[in-house]
Enzyme design. Structure first.
Site, PDB file in Angstrom:
ATOM      1  N   ARG A 199       0.836  -1.190   0.000  1.00  0.00           N
ATOM      2  CA  ARG A 199       0.000   0.000   0.000  1.00  0.00           C
ATOM      3  C   ARG A 199       0.877   1.248   0.000  1.00  0.00           C
ATOM      4  NH1 ARG A 199      -4.913   2.068   3.982  1.00  0.00           N
ATOM      5  NH2 ARG A 199      -4.653   4.270   3.491  1.00  0.00           N
ATOM      6  N   ASP A 211      -6.916  -1.590   2.627  1.00  0.00           N
ATOM      7  CA  ASP A 211      -7.256  -0.653   3.692  1.00  0.00           C
ATOM      8  C   ASP A 211      -7.913  -1.441   4.816  1.00  0.00           C
ATOM      9  OD1 ASP A 211      -7.474   1.825   4.920  1.00  0.00           O
ATOM     10  OD2 ASP A 211      -9.439   2.241   4.069  1.00  0.00           O
ATOM     11  N   ASP A 213      -9.269  -0.888   8.733  1.00  0.00           N
ATOM     12  CA  ASP A 213      -9.570   0.089   9.780  1.00  0.00           C
ATOM     13  C   ASP A 213     -10.263  -0.587  10.957  1.00  0.00           C
ATOM     14  OD1 ASP A 213      -8.605   2.398   8.487  1.00  0.00           O
ATOM     15  OD2 ASP A 213     -10.440   2.543   7.295  1.00  0.00           O
TER      16      ASP A 213
END
Length: 271
Positions: A199, A211, A213
């Site tokens: 990334r 991603d 989170d």
């Protein structure tokens, strides 16, 4: 939760900052309170947490490892015990070092940590390269982490980009885990998976290979520069709420005090 205590377990081991501590060794004393639900256990040593085996594991860990700092030793030992004895829900562990190299008279030096299993929810996304492969690889590595139990994983959905629209569509999902890792340890682990997926952050809300989170961690509220829990925008992102609803529709946001169902319904009513 009910409590079982081991107090004053004596182990001769080689921990300390100085070379002579590692060479000569000294006595350490371990106090442990561990918590479990004894109401569901029958009167059989095989069905409970065998405190004799716990004591042996503490001794093994102290003897076979070498640490400079007893607080790091205590942290790693706590995680080892939670991993090895899965009926322990949480524990408080103290390592006493009464023969620490201090020139002033003293009674004891000790380090105490409290650790346990926690429930967390993670959002997943990708919009570059082999998107599904990036996400599936991350799920597998999370599943294989000895300090994490993977409980549920949602289906993946395709969504339009958020914030910056001149980029490919995303695929998004969510997962529920139980973990020994603290919120910041979990964050560092997820960042390491993003790095392994190559990334590179080119722009805010921009394209990315992976991603990950943290959406929620128990009912904790954390607000720091590097970590904010619950995720500050989860309640206004349908690509987060939709997969989260699939796996935990009645999960309650600790600040909004509304369930995922309610948050998603409110969001849809605004569009």
């Amino acid at each position: 939760m009910d409590k079982i205590t081991i107090k004053g377990l004596e182990v001769f081991a080689n921990h300390g900052v100085y070379d002579f501590e590692k060479k000569n060794g000294q006595k350490f004393y371990v106090d442990l309170d561990f918590f479990l639900d004894t109401s569901v256990i029958v009167d059989n040593i095989e069905k409970t947490v065998h405190y004799g085996l716990v004591a042996e594991e503490i001794k093994r860990f102290l003897v076979e490892n070498n640490y400079d700092l007893i607080e790091i030793l205590a942290n790693d030992l706590a995680k080892d015990l939670l991993h090895k004895f899965d009926k322990i829900h949480h524990l408080t562990l103290t390592i006493n070092k009464p023969n620490a190299p201090i020139d002033i008279p003293f009674e004891d030096v000790s380090a105490t940590v409290s650790r346990g299993w926690h429930t967390a929810y993670i959002a997943m996304g990708s919009n570059l390269g082999d998107k599904e492969k990036y996400i599936n690889n991350a799920v597998e590595k999370i599943k294989n982490n000895e300090y994490i139990k993977l409980i549920k994983v949602s289906h993946l959905i395709e969504t339009e980009p958020y914030g910056v629209v001149d980029q490919p569509n995303f695929i998004n999902g969510a997962m529920k885990i139980e973990t020994i890792l603290t919120p910041f340890e979990l964050l560092n682990f997820l960042h390491s998976l993003e790095k392994e997926a190559n990334r590179v952050k080119l722009r805010h809300w921009g394209e990315r290979t992976l991603d990950l989170d943290i959406l929620m961690y128990d009912n904790e509220v954390i607000f720091t520069e590097t970590l904010k829990i619950p995720h500050p925008e989860m309640h206004i992102r349908d690509f987060v709420l939709t997969p989260l609803q699939e796996i935990e529709p009645y999960l309650v946001h600790p600040i909004k005090n509304k369930s995922v169902n309610e948050l998603l319904c409110e969001l849809k009513s605004k569009h």
